[in-house]
Design a protein around this motif. Sequence first.
Motif, PDB file in Angstrom:
ATOM      1  N   PHE A 122     -98.167  67.032  46.970  1.00 22.40           N
ATOM      2  CA  PHE A 122     -97.607  67.979  46.017  1.00 22.40           C
ATOM      3  C   PHE A 122     -98.184  69.379  46.201  1.00 22.40           C
ATOM      4  CE2 PHE A 122     -97.873  63.695  44.403  1.00 22.40           C
ATOM      5  CZ  PHE A 122     -96.560  63.433  44.048  1.00 22.40           C
ATOM      6  N   GLY A 123     -98.940  69.571  47.291  1.00 21.87           N
ATOM      7  CA  GLY A 123     -99.513  70.878  47.581  1.00 21.87           C
ATOM      8  C   GLY A 123     -98.994  71.380  48.912  1.00 21.87           C
ATOM      9  N   TRP A 217    -100.461  70.395  41.342  1.00 25.12           N
ATOM     10  CA  TRP A 217    -100.356  69.508  42.503  1.00 25.12           C
ATOM     11  C   TRP A 217    -101.486  68.504  42.550  1.00 25.12           C
ATOM     12  CZ3 TRP A 217    -103.921  68.710  46.310  1.00 25.12           C
ATOM     13  CH2 TRP A 217    -104.953  69.661  46.453  1.00 25.12           C
ATOM     14  N   GLU A 220    -100.744  65.850  39.954  1.00 24.49           N
ATOM     15  CA  GLU A 220     -99.672  64.977  40.417  1.00 24.49           C
ATOM     16  C   GLU A 220    -100.168  64.031  41.511  1.00 24.49           C
ATOM     17  OE1 GLU A 220     -96.686  64.536  39.223  1.00 24.49           O
ATOM     18  OE2 GLU A 220     -97.008  66.035  37.651  1.00 24.49           O
TER      19      GLU A 220
END
Length: 259
Positions: A122-123, A217, A220
């Motif tokens: 998520f990054g 991120w 998540e």
Amino acid sequence: MDKQTISRDGTPIAYRRTGQGPTVVLVSGAMSTGATVAPLAPHLVDRFSVIAYDRRGRGESGDTAPYAVAREVEDIGALIEAAGGDAALYGISSGGALALEAAASGLPVRQVAVYETPFADFGGGAEERAEYTANLTEALAQGRRGDAVELFLRLTGLAENMIAGARQSPLWAGMEAIAPSLAYDNAVMGDGLVPRDRLGSITVPVLAVAGGLSPRWLREATKAVAQAAPTGTYRALDGQTHMVDPSALAPVLAEFFTT
């Protein structure tokens, strides 16, 4: 550290054990030693026997080439054996990824708790991780330890002016001293993405914790770890960041390890 155990490949692993009760092994992350996670121990020692140790290649522990993630898993196994044969694990950041791998490998682990394992789904994703790996490998091969530390700090999102300031810090020499271990943490993180299949093989309870003020991120990614583990649970700590306050984290860990 005041004690030592010998891992399977002959590497001495330094550790300190405090408290009484079921054993909990604390696993530090990148650019860290056992002293980094040790402040958590006083908050747990009234109910647990807590082991903080120096991962291989840093602090008072030894190192043996060639490196493999499996050797670090064996280090944890040696600590568990020295503690009586079973333990719960807590790992922070990339140390969390190592703790999860140790559980997946079949060590006698009761439970695993992790704090903000920085998987990059998520990054920046796999491309950023691959670029970091290539640059880190080159810097370490050329003996440019300071540049290796800079690469890591940049990966964590530290601003350039803060990196420049860190180079002037009296702590910089210590950071350069353990810079080669950055390759170990990089190996532990694999391709940088959540290892869902591997996590799916873990048969013990998993607690994945993130700070409520940490980047989205990272939260998540932590949640994804809990979702991938068959018996995973996600918790967010209000007001906390990646530099989590031990007094805020310890009650959550104690509750989980007591269950």
